[in-house]
Write an enzyme that holds these catalytic residues in place. Sequence first.
Site, PDB file in Angstrom:
ATOM      1  CB  CYS A  29      30.708  72.197  82.201  1.00  0.00           C
ATOM      2  SG  CYS A  29      30.962  71.529  80.552  1.00  0.00           S
ATOM      3  CG  HIS A  65      26.652  71.937  83.226  1.00  0.00           C
ATOM      4  ND1 HIS A  65      26.665  72.857  82.198  1.00  0.00           N
ATOM      5  CD2 HIS A  65      27.326  70.849  82.764  1.00  0.00           C
ATOM      6  CE1 HIS A  65      27.302  72.341  81.172  1.00  0.00           C
ATOM      7  NE2 HIS A  65      27.710  71.132  81.479  1.00  0.00           N
ATOM      8  CG  ASN A 114      27.064  70.798  77.959  1.00  0.00           C
ATOM      9  OD1 ASN A 114      27.436  71.908  78.340  1.00  0.00           O
ATOM     10  ND2 ASN A 114      27.616  69.675  78.381  1.00  0.00           N
TER      11      ASN A 114
HETATM   12  O1  UT7 Z   1      29.469  69.070  80.520  1.00  0.00           O
HETATM   13  C1  UT7 Z   1      29.718  67.716  80.666  1.00  0.00           C
HETATM   14  C2  UT7 Z   1      29.551  67.090  79.332  1.00  0.00           C
HETATM   15  N1  UT7 Z   1      29.307  65.698  79.292  1.00  0.00           N
HETATM   16  C3  UT7 Z   1      28.191  65.079  79.706  1.00  0.00           C
HETATM   17  O2  UT7 Z   1      27.336  65.623  80.323  1.00  0.00           O
HETATM   18  C4  UT7 Z   1      28.066  63.631  79.316  1.00  0.00           C
HETATM   19  C5  UT7 Z   1      27.391  62.772  80.327  1.00  0.00           C
HETATM   20  N2  UT7 Z   1      26.923  61.551  79.698  1.00  0.00           N
HETATM   21  C6  UT7 Z   1      25.764  61.480  79.021  1.00  0.00           C
HETATM   22  O3  UT7 Z   1      25.036  62.466  78.956  1.00  0.00           O
HETATM   23  C7  UT7 Z   1      25.362  60.188  78.390  1.00  0.00           C
HETATM   24  O4  UT7 Z   1      26.280  59.181  78.776  1.00  0.00           O
HETATM   25  C8  UT7 Z   1      25.317  60.260  76.826  1.00  0.00           C
HETATM   26  C9  UT7 Z   1      24.115  61.104  76.408  1.00  0.00           C
HETATM   27  C10 UT7 Z   1      26.590  60.844  76.286  1.00  0.00           C
HETATM   28  C11 UT7 Z   1      25.123  58.858  76.254  1.00  0.00           C
HETATM   29  O5  UT7 Z   1      23.938  58.272  76.746  1.00  0.00           O
HETATM   30  P1  UT7 Z   1      23.949  56.758  77.210  1.00  0.00           P
HETATM   31  O6  UT7 Z   1      22.585  56.388  77.611  1.00  0.00           O
HETATM   32  O7  UT7 Z   1      25.039  56.629  78.245  1.00  0.00           O
HETATM   33  O8  UT7 Z   1      24.281  55.989  75.865  1.00  0.00           O
HETATM   34  P2  UT7 Z   1      25.492  55.029  75.572  1.00  0.00           P
HETATM   35  O9  UT7 Z   1      26.752  55.807  75.421  1.00  0.00           O
HETATM   36  O10 UT7 Z   1      25.476  53.899  76.570  1.00  0.00           O
HETATM   37  O11 UT7 Z   1      25.083  54.479  74.165  1.00  0.00           O
HETATM   38  C12 UT7 Z   1      23.916  53.670  73.977  1.00  0.00           C
HETATM   39  C13 UT7 Z   1      23.787  53.365  72.498  1.00  0.00           C
HETATM   40  C14 UT7 Z   1      25.073  52.856  71.857  1.00  0.00           C
HETATM   41  O12 UT7 Z   1      24.725  51.875  70.915  1.00  0.00           O
HETATM   42  P3  UT7 Z   1      24.919  50.321  71.253  1.00  0.00           P
HETATM   43  O13 UT7 Z   1      26.380  50.161  71.534  1.00  0.00           O
HETATM   44  O14 UT7 Z   1      24.054  50.063  72.461  1.00  0.00           O
HETATM   45  O15 UT7 Z   1      24.449  49.658  70.019  1.00  0.00           O
HETATM   46  C15 UT7 Z   1      25.620  54.071  71.148  1.00  0.00           C
HETATM   47  O16 UT7 Z   1      26.412  53.734  70.048  1.00  0.00           O
HETATM   48  O17 UT7 Z   1      23.442  54.540  71.789  1.00  0.00           O
HETATM   49  C16 UT7 Z   1      24.358  54.750  70.702  1.00  0.00           C
HETATM   50  N3  UT7 Z   1      24.521  56.175  70.477  1.00  0.00           N
HETATM   51  C17 UT7 Z   1      23.730  56.874  69.649  1.00  0.00           C
HETATM   52  N4  UT7 Z   1      22.704  56.514  68.867  1.00  0.00           N
HETATM   53  C18 UT7 Z   1      22.098  57.469  68.143  1.00  0.00           C
HETATM   54  C19 UT7 Z   1      25.420  57.015  71.048  1.00  0.00           C
HETATM   55  N5  UT7 Z   1      25.236  58.265  70.577  1.00  0.00           N
HETATM   56  C20 UT7 Z   1      24.192  58.201  69.706  1.00  0.00           C
HETATM   57  C21 UT7 Z   1      23.531  59.149  68.929  1.00  0.00           C
HETATM   58  N6  UT7 Z   1      22.494  58.757  68.164  1.00  0.00           N
HETATM   59  N7  UT7 Z   1      23.875  60.465  68.929  1.00  0.00           N
END
Ligand code: UT7
Length: 324
Positions: free
Chosen positions: A113, A251, A281
């Site tokens: 990216c 980005h 993204n």
């Molecule tokens: O170009 C670089 C590309 N990468 C990035 O930019 C990624 C950077 N990271 C992020 O943007 C964030 O970490 C994410 C958007 C990927 C995730 O957000 P988060 O607030 O860190 O969520 P999390 O991974 O801590 O997950 C929270 C909850 C989990 O459930 P539990 O374990 O709390 O019950 C996940 O299983 O949200 C759940 N979850 C979802 N729920 C509904 C994860 N993905 C989803 C989803 N829909 N798509």
Amino acid sequence: MKAFIQSTGYYVPDYIRTNEELSSMVDTNDEWIYSHTGIRERRIAGPDQAASDLAVEASLKAIEKAAISADDIDIIILATSTPDHNSFPSTASLVQDKLGARNAAAMDISAACSGFAYALETGKNFIASGSYKHVLVIGTEVFSRIIDWTDRDTCVLFGDGAGAVVLSQQEKEESYILDSILGSDGSGAPYLIREAGGSRYPKNETDKSPFVTMNGRRVYNFAVKVIGKTILDLLDRNNYTIDDIDYIVPHQANIRIIEACAKRTGIPLEKFFTDMEFYANTSAASIPIALGEMEEKGLLHRGNLIITVGFGAGLTYAGNLLRW
Ligand code: UT7
């Protein structure tokens, strides 16, 4: 010899995949996706479209706006993580052929990216050499082909698209690329990776995934840290303050990353241009798509000071300070 962005062009495929559509594919919903990322929809390339096809569409617009012909391009530098073919030929060579850019050298850059910001600095240095007059710099991605559409952790985040700029020699001082910062922390490689398909794990018969896998939290923390530092370092070493900057073009990964960065650095959120709501993204394409959209909307004026800043797999980061 100084280099300036003479023109921009961008292209996104017609098909819009909304958060609602994703909710019918995996266990997710619009509320979660929008509140956690700022994304509402993304574009998906048609079955016949690969990265070079998107790149050509974006490039044609940039070339037309620059009022040059494809023959005038001295080199094509194309950033992508989703080349038409694994390894070779380069996607840049395919674009060179499709554009009929008979005098152009062509090469790909792989910095995920951060690729466009890396490519811009590379193009600037070709122009600085004095031997290259027009450089076509492209970011193009078809992430929909390397996403596991059953993995809700990743499939909601990405989209397809391409952006291009014509970088040209500038003899006057008003408009040029002033400075860039490029960086990498390879110890973070496992946090955002497509493990199978390369020389390490060449076949899909291993237990390694042929799709994007990610530790979202780790990438998030890295992003917030490096974006802020890159912006502040660019300002500091060029004797500017944030008040001198018209726009920061980050980005487009996640609005929460931008908000956290703004809070951490004290930079007003309004300085950041965002369009991830509509395109998600698009990796190396996200910054040039944003620049193209900003130009289309009349937001960019000659003389403006702009900072672009990216981060991604590697883990890499990069930023450019531009006098538009
Ligand atoms: O170009 C670089 C590309 N990468 C990035 O930019 C990624 C950077 N990271 C992020 O943007 C964030 O970490 C994410 C958007 C990927 C995730 O957000 P988060 O607030 O860190 O969520 P999390 O991974 O801590 O997950 C929270 C909850 C989990 O459930 P539990 O374990 O709390 O019950 C996940 O299983 O949200 C759940 N979850 C979802 N729920 C509904 C994860 N993905 C989803 C989803 N829909 N798509």
